[in-house]
Enzyme design. Sequence first.
Site, PDB file in Angstrom:
ATOM      1  N   PHE A  25     -12.191 -28.192 -16.358  1.00 20.08           N
ATOM      2  CA  PHE A  25     -12.031 -28.127 -17.808  1.00 20.08           C
ATOM      3  C   PHE A  25     -11.105 -26.967 -18.159  1.00 20.08           C
ATOM      4  CE2 PHE A  25     -14.778 -30.718 -20.690  1.00 20.08           C
ATOM      5  CZ  PHE A  25     -15.098 -31.671 -19.746  1.00 20.08           C
ATOM      6  N   CYS A  31      -8.201 -23.779 -33.124  1.00 20.29           N
ATOM      7  CA  CYS A  31      -8.325 -25.131 -33.688  1.00 20.29           C
ATOM      8  C   CYS A  31      -7.718 -25.114 -35.082  1.00 20.29           C
ATOM      9  CB  CYS A  31      -9.793 -25.560 -33.751  1.00 20.29           C
ATOM     10  SG  CYS A  31      -9.995 -27.248 -34.395  1.00 20.29           S
ATOM     11  N   CYS A  46     -13.943 -29.022 -40.505  1.00 20.63           N
ATOM     12  CA  CYS A  46     -14.900 -29.501 -39.495  1.00 20.63           C
ATOM     13  C   CYS A  46     -15.969 -28.435 -39.347  1.00 20.63           C
ATOM     14  CB  CYS A  46     -14.164 -29.731 -38.166  1.00 20.63           C
ATOM     15  SG  CYS A  46     -15.249 -30.307 -36.853  1.00 20.63           S
ATOM     16  N   CYS A  49     -19.019 -28.015 -35.303  1.00 24.45           N
ATOM     17  CA  CYS A  49     -18.512 -27.722 -33.963  1.00 24.45           C
ATOM     18  C   CYS A  49     -19.576 -27.026 -33.107  1.00 24.45           C
ATOM     19  CB  CYS A  49     -17.286 -26.823 -34.091  1.00 24.45           C
ATOM     20  SG  CYS A  49     -16.427 -26.570 -32.533  1.00 24.45           S
ATOM     21  N   ASP A  50     -19.648 -27.408 -31.835  1.00 21.42           N
ATOM     22  CA  ASP A  50     -20.622 -26.807 -30.918  1.00 21.42           C
ATOM     23  C   ASP A  50     -19.924 -26.002 -29.810  1.00 21.42           C
ATOM     24  OD1 ASP A  50     -19.471 -28.811 -29.455  1.00 21.42           O
ATOM     25  OD2 ASP A  50     -21.327 -29.879 -28.986  1.00 21.42           O
ATOM     26  N   THR A  51     -18.666 -25.613 -30.040  1.00 19.36           N
ATOM     27  CA  THR A  51     -17.869 -25.005 -28.973  1.00 19.36           C
ATOM     28  C   THR A  51     -17.308 -23.657 -29.398  1.00 19.36           C
ATOM     29  OG1 THR A  51     -17.207 -27.225 -28.295  1.00 19.36           O
ATOM     30  CG2 THR A  51     -15.892 -25.395 -27.449  1.00 19.36           C
ATOM     31  N   GLU A 114      -8.901 -34.243 -24.895  1.00 17.40           N
ATOM     32  CA  GLU A 114      -9.814 -34.518 -26.003  1.00 17.40           C
ATOM     33  C   GLU A 114      -9.258 -33.859 -27.255  1.00 17.40           C
ATOM     34  OE1 GLU A 114     -13.820 -34.539 -25.126  1.00 17.40           O
ATOM     35  OE2 GLU A 114     -13.431 -35.387 -23.140  1.00 17.40           O
ATOM     36  N   HIS A 202     -23.815 -33.336 -19.956  1.00 13.91           N
ATOM     37  CA  HIS A 202     -23.728 -31.986 -19.389  1.00 13.91           C
ATOM     38  C   HIS A 202     -24.786 -31.070 -20.008  1.00 13.91           C
ATOM     39  CE1 HIS A 202     -21.202 -32.362 -22.912  1.00 13.91           C
ATOM     40  NE2 HIS A 202     -21.176 -31.056 -23.063  1.00 13.91           N
TER      41      HIS A 202
END
Length: 208
Positions: A25, A31, A46, A49-51, A114, A202
Amino acid sequence: MTYAVKEIFLTLQGEGMQAGRRAVFLRFAGCNLWTGREEDRAAAICNFCDTDFVGMDGEYGGRYEAGTLAARVSDLWQEGERPLVVITGGEPMLQLDGALIAALHARGFEIAVETNGTLPAPAGIDWLCVSPKAGTEVVQRSGDELKLVWPQPGIDPEALTEWDFSHFLIQPMDCADGEAARAAAIGFVMDNPRWRLSLQTHKLLGLP
Ligand code: SF4
């Protein structure tokens, strides 16, 4: 051209049609739909987001040129057939270009990306996943898989099936009421069999 990289790590792809494949990855920093700072989340385009894509402080984070970045990705893969890199973010289309695609291909990598689809994809990507976000203009309307985080008020899934994708996936939102999101996603697929359920395996497995 240099690339701002948050982190690079070897893991299993957890989501979508490629779930279960070993992959490096490569997470770009930044972003175009959120700053990544919690104080800005409520006002962001947005906001689910979980990142963490802020800065370059993760594993192997930093600023790279195309050749050195492809070499780092290759070092992490070590050895094995069908080398796969998943380029993500943040929003990778802010930085991904032909020079990096060529450098990764030269090292034998299949390149999966992605994206939120608000920026056009450069040529040469081998597997393109677009994940539309409500309230945005998606310009990248073709690819391999369309992955819709659900439920997402403001998006009409039926309209998305007009776009040129091979696979249409619904993925439960990772949110405070995850149980309700999973039930909504399951119900959606039961009612709309063209769509397929995608889980973030994951997270179930404790992988990054
Ligand atoms: S578009 Fe993707 S990376 Fe950007 S804030 Fe939304 S979920 Fe996070």
